[in-house]
Each structure stands twice: as structure tokens, then as C-alpha cells.
Design a protein around this motif. Structure first.
Motif, PDB file in Angstrom:
ATOM      1  N   ALA A  35      39.612  34.092  52.130  1.00 19.89           N
ATOM      2  CA  ALA A  35      38.523  33.733  51.218  1.00 19.89           C
ATOM      3  C   ALA A  35      38.903  32.502  50.406  1.00 19.89           C
ATOM      4  O   ALA A  35      38.083  31.608  50.179  1.00 19.89           O
ATOM      5  CB  ALA A  35      38.206  34.903  50.295  1.00 19.89           C
ATOM      6  N   GLY A  36      40.158  32.449  49.973  1.00 22.15           N
ATOM      7  CA  GLY A  36      40.624  31.288  49.222  1.00 22.15           C
ATOM      8  C   GLY A  36      40.560  30.021  50.036  1.00 22.15           C
ATOM      9  O   GLY A  36      40.164  28.960  49.538  1.00 22.15           O
ATOM     10  N   HIS A  37      40.946  30.117  51.291  1.00 21.29           N
ATOM     11  CA  HIS A  37      40.880  28.952  52.190  1.00 21.29           C
ATOM     12  C   HIS A  37      39.440  28.483  52.340  1.00 21.29           C
ATOM     13  O   HIS A  37      39.167  27.267  52.357  1.00 21.29           O
ATOM     14  CB  HIS A  37      41.461  29.323  53.549  1.00 21.29           C
ATOM     15  N   ALA A  38      38.524  29.430  52.428  1.00 21.94           N
ATOM     16  CA  ALA A  38      37.112  29.097  52.625  1.00 21.94           C
ATOM     17  C   ALA A  38      36.517  28.368  51.422  1.00 21.94           C
ATOM     18  O   ALA A  38      35.600  27.552  51.572  1.00 21.94           O
ATOM     19  CB  ALA A  38      36.311  30.361  52.923  1.00 21.94           C
ATOM     20  N   VAL A  39      37.028  28.661  50.219  1.00 20.27           N
ATOM     21  CA  VAL A  39      36.474  28.011  49.025  1.00 20.27           C
ATOM     22  C   VAL A  39      37.339  26.841  48.556  1.00 20.27           C
ATOM     23  O   VAL A  39      37.119  26.288  47.475  1.00 20.27           O
ATOM     24  CB  VAL A  39      36.304  29.025  47.869  1.00 20.27           C
ATOM     25  N   GLY A  40      38.323  26.457  49.364  1.00 24.38           N
ATOM     26  CA  GLY A  40      39.091  25.261  49.058  1.00 24.38           C
ATOM     27  C   GLY A  40      40.287  25.436  48.151  1.00 24.38           C
ATOM     28  O   GLY A  40      40.641  24.518  47.396  1.00 24.38           O
ATOM     29  N   TRP A  41      40.929  26.596  48.220  1.00 23.74           N
ATOM     30  CA  TRP A  41      42.152  26.781  47.428  1.00 23.74           C
ATOM     31  C   TRP A  41      43.192  25.736  47.793  1.00 23.74           C
ATOM     32  O   TRP A  41      43.331  25.361  48.958  1.00 23.74           O
ATOM     33  CB  TRP A  41      42.737  28.165  47.694  1.00 23.74           C
TER      34      TRP A  41
ATOM     35  N   ASN B 223      33.952  36.349  49.377  1.00 17.85           N
ATOM     36  CA  ASN B 223      34.148  37.411  50.379  1.00 17.85           C
ATOM     37  C   ASN B 223      33.548  38.750  49.971  1.00 17.85           C
ATOM     38  O   ASN B 223      33.678  39.742  50.692  1.00 17.85           O
ATOM     39  CB  ASN B 223      35.634  37.578  50.718  1.00 17.85           C
ATOM     40  N   GLY B 224      32.896  38.791  48.809  1.00 19.14           N
ATOM     41  CA  GLY B 224      32.202  40.008  48.393  1.00 19.14           C
ATOM     42  C   GLY B 224      33.111  41.125  47.909  1.00 19.14           C
ATOM     43  O   GLY B 224      32.664  42.271  47.794  1.00 19.14           O
ATOM     44  N   LEU B 225      34.354  40.824  47.600  1.00 20.53           N
ATOM     45  CA  LEU B 225      35.281  41.842  47.094  1.00 20.53           C
ATOM     46  C   LEU B 225      35.200  41.917  45.575  1.00 20.53           C
ATOM     47  O   LEU B 225      35.302  40.902  44.899  1.00 20.53           O
ATOM     48  CB  LEU B 225      36.718  41.515  47.482  1.00 20.53           C
ATOM     49  N   LYS B 226      34.995  43.117  45.049  1.00 25.28           N
ATOM     50  CA  LYS B 226      35.046  43.317  43.607  1.00 25.28           C
ATOM     51  C   LYS B 226      36.496  43.670  43.279  1.00 25.28           C
ATOM     52  O   LYS B 226      36.856  44.821  43.101  1.00 25.28           O
ATOM     53  CB  LYS B 226      34.083  44.422  43.196  1.00 25.28           C
ATOM     54  N   LEU B 227      37.306  42.634  43.218  1.00 29.40           N
ATOM     55  CA  LEU B 227      38.748  42.832  43.108  1.00 29.40           C
ATOM     56  C   LEU B 227      39.336  41.891  42.077  1.00 29.40           C
ATOM     57  O   LEU B 227      39.125  40.681  42.138  1.00 29.40           O
ATOM     58  CB  LEU B 227      39.398  42.563  44.472  1.00 29.40           C
TER      59      LEU B 227
ATOM     60  N   TYR C 105      39.704  31.533  37.436  1.00 27.76           N
ATOM     61  CA  TYR C 105      38.494  30.872  37.927  1.00 27.76           C
ATOM     62  C   TYR C 105      38.548  30.742  39.450  1.00 27.76           C
ATOM     63  O   TYR C 105      37.568  31.028  40.146  1.00 27.76           O
ATOM     64  CB  TYR C 105      38.348  29.498  37.281  1.00 27.76           C
ATOM     65  N   HIS C 106      39.674  30.289  39.976  1.00 32.92           N
ATOM     66  CA  HIS C 106      39.817  30.106  41.422  1.00 32.92           C
ATOM     67  C   HIS C 106      39.809  31.452  42.149  1.00 32.92           C
ATOM     68  O   HIS C 106      39.238  31.587  43.230  1.00 32.92           O
ATOM     69  CB  HIS C 106      41.106  29.344  41.722  1.00 32.92           C
ATOM     70  N   TRP C 107      40.455  32.449  41.564  1.00 35.23           N
ATOM     71  CA  TRP C 107      40.470  33.790  42.153  1.00 35.23           C
ATOM     72  C   TRP C 107      39.050  34.352  42.239  1.00 35.23           C
ATOM     73  O   TRP C 107      38.619  34.832  43.283  1.00 35.23           O
ATOM     74  CB  TRP C 107      41.363  34.709  41.321  1.00 35.23           C
ATOM     75  N   ASN C 108      38.331  34.299  41.123  1.00 33.21           N
ATOM     76  CA  ASN C 108      36.981  34.865  41.088  1.00 33.21           C
ATOM     77  C   ASN C 108      36.038  34.149  42.048  1.00 33.21           C
ATOM     78  O   ASN C 108      35.136  34.768  42.627  1.00 33.21           O
ATOM     79  CB  ASN C 108      36.428  34.796  39.660  1.00 33.21           C
ATOM     80  N   LYS C 109      36.226  32.866  42.224  1.00 31.47           N
ATOM     81  CA  LYS C 109      35.408  32.096  43.157  1.00 31.47           C
ATOM     82  C   LYS C 109      35.607  32.612  44.582  1.00 31.47           C
ATOM     83  O   LYS C 109      34.638  32.777  45.342  1.00 31.47           O
ATOM     84  CB  LYS C 109      35.772  30.622  43.072  1.00 31.47           C
ATOM     85  N   ALA C 110      36.860  32.899  44.940  1.00 37.11           N
ATOM     86  CA  ALA C 110      37.154  33.419  46.278  1.00 37.11           C
ATOM     87  C   ALA C 110      36.621  34.832  46.447  1.00 37.11           C
ATOM     88  O   ALA C 110      36.103  35.197  47.502  1.00 37.11           O
ATOM     89  CB  ALA C 110      38.661  33.376  46.533  1.00 37.11           C
ATOM     90  N   MET C 111      36.764  35.657  45.413  1.00 33.08           N
ATOM     91  CA  MET C 111      36.285  37.041  45.503  1.00 33.08           C
ATOM     92  C   MET C 111      34.765  37.085  45.647  1.00 33.08           C
ATOM     93  O   MET C 111      34.213  37.925  46.366  1.00 33.08           O
ATOM     94  CB  MET C 111      36.706  37.826  44.255  1.00 33.08           C
TER      95      MET C 111
END
Length: 203
Positions: free
Chosen positions: A45-51, A166-170, A157-163
């Protein structure tokens, strides 16, 4: 619950979580926290949002060490350089008031990425050509785009963007629970019997 219990304060936006136990065949079955591929899902998910490499390393260290976000994000150059092994770093703990009182251990691959970040990626933002062996002990390892120390809230901020992607409430704290759960499962699977399990767990 009292602070000593280690529980988190309730957060208004986290009303629903995917980290739960579900009845199955008359047994409680952990979901998400018992997912052996959870770190991979988070990294994808992080890769998908540009981590950047920075977010990837912090995530790897969280899942491999069981440390808190602040204990990783606020690591100093000296915390890593002074450690006995390249796969270790010294860090503080809850209640230690910033004093380095414990070691965290991570994989050789994460150590390799960390050194690459310090010697290459980090330099792009600090505009300082100094590498790991030349930097001052008291400067932060992870920096923001302005070259100053990365803040815990900025990393969230970056973590929440990835979550969200991918639809994870994590939240990152669950990485600590995942770490403990997987290690306990590993010990249980390797133990020959119940007595050996309890012996290994307590050592």
C-alpha cells in the motif's frame, strides 16, 4: 485502564477496527493481527501511494522490532552507530525520559536499507555530504523534506494515506501487537511440548 497497563487512550477517529477476534468452530480466531503477510500488505500500500525509502524503513523496523513509532522515528545517528551490531540500535522506552535503555534488533536487509538511506537518501534533503561515519551522534536519522528531524505526527500522515488506500483500519501501534502475536506463535510451533513452550516464553 491505568497508564501502567500499556493500553492506548481512545482516539475519536478510530471507532472501528479490523483488529478483532471472531468466533470460528467454537474458538476465538484472531484476524489481521494474526496475518503473517500484514507487513507485506502495508508495504504494498505504501508503494502504491508513493512512500519513500524512509517510510519503508520505519515500517520494516516497526514490524521487526515491536518498537513504538516514536522509538524508531526519533532514533539518533549515535543510537545506530554505537550499537554492537549493524542490525541493532539503541533507543529509549516508555518512562525512560529519553534515556537509551534498550536495544532493538532488525533484519540484515533492513540494516542495508538504513545505511543506504543515511548515506544517500538523507543527504538529498539535508544538503550535507556527511555520511554515517562522519555525522554527529545527536542528529536524527530520519529527516523531513526540509532536512530537519522527522516528527512522529508527520510520519503518521504517510501511514494513514497508505491505510486509506488499502482499506485497512490499522494504526501503527497494532504492529506491536502483530510482532508479539507472531513471535508467540513461532515459539509455540517450535516447542516440543507445553512445558518447553512456557520455558522458552519466560526466558
Amino acid at each position: 485502564m491505568p497508564e501502567i497497563s500499556g493500553t492506548e487512550e481512545p482516539i475519536s477517529y478510530r471507532k472501528i477496527t479490523d483488529s478483532y477476534f471472531k468466533m470460528g468452530a467454537s474458538e476465538w480466531e484472531p484476524h489481521i493481527i494474526n496475518d503473517s503477510y500484514l507487513p507485506d500488505r502495508v508495504l504494498e500500500a505504501g508503494h502504491a501511494v508513493g512512500w519513500t525509502l524512509r517510510e519503508k524503513i520505519v515500517t520494516l523496523m516497526l514490524s521487526e522490532t515491536g518498537a513504538k513509532v516514536s522509538e524508531v522515528v526519533e532514533l539518533l545517528i549515535g543510537d545506530y552507530r554505537k550499537a554492537k551490531r549493524e542490525t541493532e540500535a539503541m533507543t529509549f522506552s516508555k518512562g525512560s525520559y529519553g534515556k537509551r535503555v534498550k536495544y532493538i534488533q532488525f533484519s540484515p536487509n533492513t540494516a542495508k536499507l538504513l545505511k543506504h538511506y543515511i548515506n544517500h537518501e538523507r543527504i538529498k534533503y539535508t544538503k550535507c555530504s556527511k555520511k554515517l561515519n562522519d555525522l554527529n551522534d545527536n542528529v536524527l536519522i530520519f529527516v523531513n523534506y526540509r532536512g530537519t528531524g522527522l516528527k512522529r505526527e508527520a510520519w503518521f500522515y504517510h501511514w494513514n494515506k497508505a491505510m486509506k488506500y488499502n482499506g485497512l483500519k490499522l494504526n501503527p501501534h497494532k504492529a506491536r501487537h502483530w510482532f508479539v502475536t507472531t513471535r508467540m506463535k513461532m515459539i509455540y510451533e517450535r516447542a516440543k511440548d507445553e512445558s518447553e513452550f512456557h520455558s522458552i516464553k519466560s526466558s
